[in-house]
Enzyme design. Sequence first.
Site, PDB file in Angstrom:
ATOM      1  N   ARG A  50     150.558  67.735-147.808  1.00 55.38           N
ATOM      2  CA  ARG A  50     149.300  68.339-148.235  1.00 55.38           C
ATOM      3  C   ARG A  50     148.662  67.576-149.401  1.00 55.38           C
ATOM      4  O   ARG A  50     147.455  67.311-149.380  1.00 55.38           O
ATOM      5  CB  ARG A  50     149.531  69.793-148.650  1.00 55.38           C
ATOM      6  N   MET A  75     140.308  74.442-139.718  1.00 52.21           N
ATOM      7  CA  MET A  75     141.401  75.410-139.623  1.00 52.21           C
ATOM      8  C   MET A  75     142.579  75.106-140.547  1.00 52.21           C
ATOM      9  O   MET A  75     143.641  75.687-140.404  1.00 52.21           O
ATOM     10  CB  MET A  75     141.888  75.508-138.177  1.00 52.21           C
ATOM     11  N   HIS A  94     133.250  83.443-141.665  1.00 57.41           N
ATOM     12  CA  HIS A  94     134.376  84.097-140.982  1.00 57.41           C
ATOM     13  C   HIS A  94     133.822  85.149-140.026  1.00 57.41           C
ATOM     14  O   HIS A  94     132.911  85.900-140.384  1.00 57.41           O
ATOM     15  CB  HIS A  94     135.297  84.758-142.014  1.00 57.41           C
ATOM     16  N   ASP A 130     140.496  83.538-146.303  1.00 61.04           N
ATOM     17  CA  ASP A 130     139.359  84.395-145.950  1.00 61.04           C
ATOM     18  C   ASP A 130     139.064  85.408-147.059  1.00 61.04           C
ATOM     19  O   ASP A 130     138.763  86.573-146.806  1.00 61.04           O
ATOM     20  CB  ASP A 130     139.602  85.106-144.614  1.00 61.04           C
ATOM     21  N   GLN A 158     124.691  85.723-134.679  1.00 59.69           N
ATOM     22  CA  GLN A 158     124.406  86.039-136.078  1.00 59.69           C
ATOM     23  C   GLN A 158     124.964  84.982-137.029  1.00 59.69           C
ATOM     24  O   GLN A 158     124.359  84.682-138.070  1.00 59.69           O
ATOM     25  CB  GLN A 158     124.948  87.422-136.427  1.00 59.69           C
TER      26      GLN A 158
END
Length: 206
Positions: A50, A75, A94, A130, A158
Amino acid sequence: MTALLKAAERPGYPARIALVLSNTADAAGLEYARAAGIETAVVASRGRTRPDFEAELLATLAQHRIEIVALAGFMRVLTEDFVRVWEGRMINIHPSLLPSFPGLDTHARALAAGVRLHGCTVHLVNAGVDEGPILAQAAVPVAADDTEASLAARVLEQEHRLYPAALSWLAAGLVRLEGGVARIAAETATVALANPLPERAFIRRD
């Protein structure tokens, strides 16, 4: 991503899409961006740590002089150190009315829970998954005969309205943070929760 690119072509839109970046070389968005004449980059994440991956991400964003990061179908979970660098300048969309249904399979979970309203949320990114201060939400009613696919299609419509609008507010300096809550300038606050989102959400900065 395509909705953001199209919105940025509008006269007076306060942001320019300068780079489309993916961690996978076969992402469809890369080809779309190239066809639109936008710079692209791939920073591979597979088979590396990472810290190494995020260090290259930061370097690539700096190289292209990026000021705001808008996540779209990205993701990977980003570390707290990376998020801290972009605090207040990185947004995500989200497919649920957060804080309900974070994570995956949001439409199936909403149907299983029997909610009457579902939708999407644009939020500033923090170290949680999130989470982060909410900029805007759009709600859609859940019909008795909805399937996961039919509900997802209405929410996606939307998303294509909401994300460009929220990005425009951030780019125009209309967003401020107060105690971990995002405040939108008065002239746009009335459209921070809407369905459908009025066209006047696309602001100009004269």
